[in-house]
Design a protein around this motif. Structure first.
Motif, PDB file in Angstrom:
ATOM      1  N   ASP A   8      -8.134  14.042  12.134  1.00  0.00           N
ATOM      2  CA  ASP A   8      -6.999  13.815  11.250  1.00  0.00           C
ATOM      3  C   ASP A   8      -7.183  12.481  10.547  1.00  0.00           C
ATOM      4  O   ASP A   8      -7.618  11.501  11.148  1.00  0.00           O
ATOM      5  N   ALA A   9      -6.829  12.446   9.284  1.00  0.00           N
ATOM      6  CA  ALA A   9      -6.938  11.208   8.533  1.00  0.00           C
ATOM      7  C   ALA A   9      -5.863  10.236   8.981  1.00  0.00           C
ATOM      8  O   ALA A   9      -4.740  10.622   9.277  1.00  0.00           O
ATOM      9  N   PRO A  15      -7.347  11.368   1.868  1.00  0.00           N
ATOM     10  CA  PRO A  15      -8.252  12.489   1.611  1.00  0.00           C
ATOM     11  C   PRO A  15      -7.814  13.400   0.471  1.00  0.00           C
ATOM     12  O   PRO A  15      -8.651  13.931  -0.247  1.00  0.00           O
ATOM     13  N   TRP A  71      -7.186  17.897   1.948  1.00  0.00           N
ATOM     14  CA  TRP A  71      -6.142  18.124   2.933  1.00  0.00           C
ATOM     15  C   TRP A  71      -6.658  18.966   4.099  1.00  0.00           C
ATOM     16  O   TRP A  71      -6.334  18.704   5.251  1.00  0.00           O
ATOM     17  N   GLN A  74     -10.083  16.851   5.710  1.00  0.00           N
ATOM     18  CA  GLN A  74      -9.750  15.468   6.029  1.00  0.00           C
ATOM     19  C   GLN A  74     -10.990  14.646   6.347  1.00  0.00           C
ATOM     20  O   GLN A  74     -11.860  14.491   5.502  1.00  0.00           O
ATOM     21  N   ARG A  75     -11.100  14.111   7.550  1.00  0.00           N
ATOM     22  CA  ARG A  75     -12.226  13.233   7.880  1.00  0.00           C
ATOM     23  C   ARG A  75     -13.538  13.991   8.020  1.00  0.00           C
ATOM     24  O   ARG A  75     -14.605  13.410   7.876  1.00  0.00           O
TER      25      ARG A  75
END
Length: 179
Positions: A8-9, A15, A71, A74-75
């Protein structure tokens, strides 16, 4: 699974913004493929607009697609070794969910056939490749860390302020010997 592995960012990462910027930038070479295969002509005629307006609509949709990419992944999208694969797979999925039903299945007759339809598939794959390769580079510039924040943001209170050595004040001298 993505939350369990820390993908999760965080609050300093952007992102969706990085995906939107990368999506628009990746749309430029994809538009070149669409023009080369003359894949914008038939959709422009079907809706009664110019090829330029159809190209702008494509770029706008790719902006939204890039934001969705940021979305969703993300990472994980930051991986420079696997980002191209994420991007191409995402471009293929968007091709399957967007242009295929809208241009081929829903109208009475398919709008794109043959060479232009192949160009649309190749442009989506090329867009995904450019998106996957460009996302980590763009995201790196948008990521805010504690070291490169603005001067106003670095003068904060809380745990971040205690960790910054320039924020520490020297202790006042006391006449008592240390205990």
């Amino acid at each position: 699974m993505l939350q369990a592995h820390g993908l999760d960012a965080g609050p300093t990462q952007r992102p969706r913004l990085a995906g939107a910027i990368a999506g628009v930038l990746a749309a430029v070479p994809a538009l070149a493929v669409l023009v080369g295969f003359q894949a914008l002509d038939a959709p422009a005629q079907a809706i009664g607009t110019s090829v330029f307006a159809a190209g702008l609509a494509f770029a706008g949709l790719m902006l939204l697609g890039g934001a969705l990419y940021g979305w969703l992944f993300q990472r994980a999208a930051n991986d420079p070794r696997g980002g191209w694969l994420f991007g191409m797979a995402f471009g293929f999925v968007l091709w399957m969910l967007g242009p295929v039903p809208l241009l081929q299945w829903l109208p009475d007759q398919p709008i794109l056939q043959g060479y232009p339809a192949t160009g649309l598939l190749l442009s989506q794959l090329f867009w995904g490749l450019a998106l996957g390769l460009g996302f980590p580079l763009i995201h790196r510039h948008l990521h805010v860390s504690l070291e490169n924040r603005s001067g106003f943001a670095s003068q904060s209170t809380g745990p971040e302020a205690a960790a910054q050595s320039q924020m520490l004040r020297p202790l006042p001298p006391s006449g008592r010997p240390p205990c």
